[in-house]
Scaffold this active site. Structure first.
Site, PDB file in Angstrom:
ATOM      1  N   GLU A 275       0.340  -0.920   0.103  1.00 16.16           N
ATOM      2  CA  GLU A 275      -0.059  -0.140   0.256  1.00 16.16           C
ATOM      3  C   GLU A 275       0.675   1.283   0.346  1.00 16.16           C
ATOM      4  O   GLU A 275       1.583   1.007   0.881  1.00 16.16           O
ATOM      5  CB  GLU A 275      -0.850   0.341   1.398  1.00 16.16           C
ATOM      6  CG  GLU A 275      -1.977  -1.759   1.496  1.00 16.16           C
ATOM      7  CD  GLU A 275      -3.148  -1.724   2.148  1.00 16.16           C
ATOM      8  OE1 GLU A 275      -2.881   0.467   2.481  1.00 16.16           O
ATOM      9  OE2 GLU A 275      -3.717  -2.168   1.884  1.00 16.16           O
ATOM     10  N   ARG A 292      -1.369 -10.704   3.435  1.00 16.56           N
ATOM     11  CA  ARG A 292      -3.042 -11.982   2.835  1.00 16.56           C
ATOM     12  C   ARG A 292      -3.597 -11.435   1.399  1.00 16.56           C
ATOM     13  O   ARG A 292      -3.554 -10.733   1.043  1.00 16.56           O
ATOM     14  CB  ARG A 292      -4.119 -11.897   3.471  1.00 16.56           C
ATOM     15  CG  ARG A 292      -4.144 -10.269   4.320  1.00 16.56           C
ATOM     16  CD  ARG A 292      -5.203  -9.894   5.268  1.00 16.56           C
ATOM     17  NE  ARG A 292      -5.422  -8.598   5.714  1.00 16.56           N
ATOM     18  CZ  ARG A 292      -6.072  -7.624   4.643  1.00 16.56           C
ATOM     19  NH1 ARG A 292      -6.336  -7.814   3.239  1.00 16.56           N
ATOM     20  NH2 ARG A 292      -5.915  -6.210   5.358  1.00 16.56           N
TER      21      ARG A 292
END
Length: 461
Positions: A275, A292
């Site tokens: 991110e 994940r």
């Protein structure tokens, strides 16, 4: 290939994993609390095991119960989904010690990226750009103020062990820093049982861009483009899309290259999402990594044609990636709206029984949901009811398709945020692709936005 996979989760992501396993010829085991005994993931799995009462700590977060369920059903792998124990290094280690494959990265990767301070240090060493900030956990508010004065206000305090907006505080002036530090630390303790904080420079109008990574056990690493996640409230994502309207082909290639090179240096494995914050000048900065499958993975699947959950399972077994970087082509546009059981104005959770339910359909429309008519939305868990995803040949068509799909979505008996999505997609700034992470704040504060929201509430079936 695995013979049987236990899904250590619930709701739509458990169903998503069950479907991927079924297509791979793998048997599945659903686990559930006593409150979830009639849930769809329990009905659709080949086997099911009750692991405890409704509170998550006594069921979906109960590691001994999950491992017992895996052992009695002879599952040879566990898929953690997202949330719950999906990024818990201890859980992954215990799975491996019990000779049960954890479908995700190695425990050391979970531990490294699970602590934001260590993750920042590792990202910097791997060549990723970072916002100026503290290189270690802050000792106290006094040290936080010293760093804040050094890097310049505004700054943001963040929980070292956190995510999802918990333990985050924006500080614009020195006089309020001590109180913000105390509040953020308390939130971090309550959410993560860890009050450690770090500090970094705050970008006033950032866009939230994330890069999807896939890495097998043989050293092959690729990225699958980006997702734009800037429509969020209190750091909780509401609308995601791919590709981002903010990225040029050159910037996309650069973000992808930096991400892949960093993951190669770290020897990352399985799927993951890096991110970034993108500032007004087109500069991107590493924020965190999620080790994940993401809630918003479907938009990437639709624009690349790659089944991410299937690839995740294959890579966990040891199969090599079926794609090279040059095979990944982003085509068209996809948008996802998170349909939550909550008030569309206050965003307060709204559990209860669904008395009527009809999902939209038609070309280019996908609904990932575990809801059905007479299903009861429980107060014990996240309020996510469904993910409504659309795909089209271009972004304007995708927006219109999503507006059409939202107008067809019927959920009776409880409140949902469908009216909010309808109002958001009608905003000129969203349609032009000219928005940032304060989009929701501005929408709810504007007269036009509140009028659109009121109208959408009246029109929602």
């Amino acid at each position: 290939m695995f013979k049987k996979v236990l899904i250590a989760n619930r709701g739509e992501i458990a169903l998503r994993v069950i479907r991927a396993c079924r297509e791979l010829g793998i048997a599945t085991v659903a686990v559930h609390s006593t409150a979830d005994s009639q849930a769809l993931h329990v009905r659709f799995a080949d086997e099911s095991v009750c692991i405890g009462p409704p509170p998550s700590k006594e069921s979906y977060l109960n590691i001994p119960q999950l491992l017992s369920a895996a052992e009695i059903t002879r599952a040879d792998a566990i898929h953690p989904g997202y949330g719950f124990l999906s990024e818990n290094a201890e859980f992954a280690e215990v799975c491996e010690s019990c000779k049960i494959r954890f479908i995700g990265p190695r425990p050391e990767m979970l531990r490294l990226m699970g602590n934001k301070v260590r993750a920042r240090k590792a990202a910097l060493e791997a060549g990723m750009p970072l916002l100026p900030g503290s290189p270690h956990v802050l000792k106290d508010a006094r040290e936080a103020e010293a760093f804040a004065r050094e890097i310049g206000f505004p700054v943001i305090l963040k929980a070292a062990a956190g995510g999802g907006g918990k333990g985050m505080k924006i500080v614009r002036e020195p006089s309020v820093l001590a109180q913000a530090f105390s509040t953020a630390a308390a939130e971090a303790v309550a959410s993560f049982n860890n009050g450690d904080l770090y500090i970094e420079r705050y970008v006033e109008k950032p866009r939230h861009i994330e890069i999807q990574i896939a890495a097998d056990e043989h050293g092959n690493i690729i990225h699958l483009g980006e997702r734009e996640c800037s429509v969020q409230r209190r750091h909780q994502k509401l609308i995601e899309e791919s590709p981002s309207p903010a990225l040029s082909p050159e910037l996309r290639a650069e973000m992808g290259r930096v991400s892949v090179e960093a993951m190669r240096k770290l020897r990352y494995n399985n799927v993951g999402t890096i991110e970034y914050l993108l500032d007004e000048h087109g500069q991107f900065y590493f924020m965190e990594m999620n080790t994940r499958i993401q809630v918003e993975h479907p938009v990437t699947e639709l624009v690349t044609g790659v089944d991410l959950v299937r690839e995740q399972i294959r890579m966990a077994y040891g199969h090599p990636l079926r794609f090279k970087q040059e095979d990944i082509q982003m085509r068209g546009a996809a948008i996802e709206c998170r349909v939550n059981a909550e008030d569309p104005v206050t965003f307060a959770p709204w559990p209860g029984k669904i008395t009527g339910y009809s999902v939209p359909g038609g070309y280019g429309v996908r609904v990932d949901s575990a809801a059905y008519e007479n299903y009861t939305v429980l107060p014990h868990y996240d309020s996510l009811l469904a993910k409504l995803i659309v795909y089209a040949e271009d972004r304007p068509t995708a927006i219109r398709r999503m507006q059409r799909a939202l107008s067809e979505y019927v959920v009776e008996g409880i409140r949902t945020n469908i009216p909010f999505h309808r109002a958001a997609l009608a905003e000129e700034s969203f349609q032009e692709g000219n928005y940032d992470t304060r989009f929701v704040e501005r929408l709810l504060a504007s007269e036009t936005g509140t009028h659109r929201l009121k109208k959408a509430i009246e029109e929602t079936p």
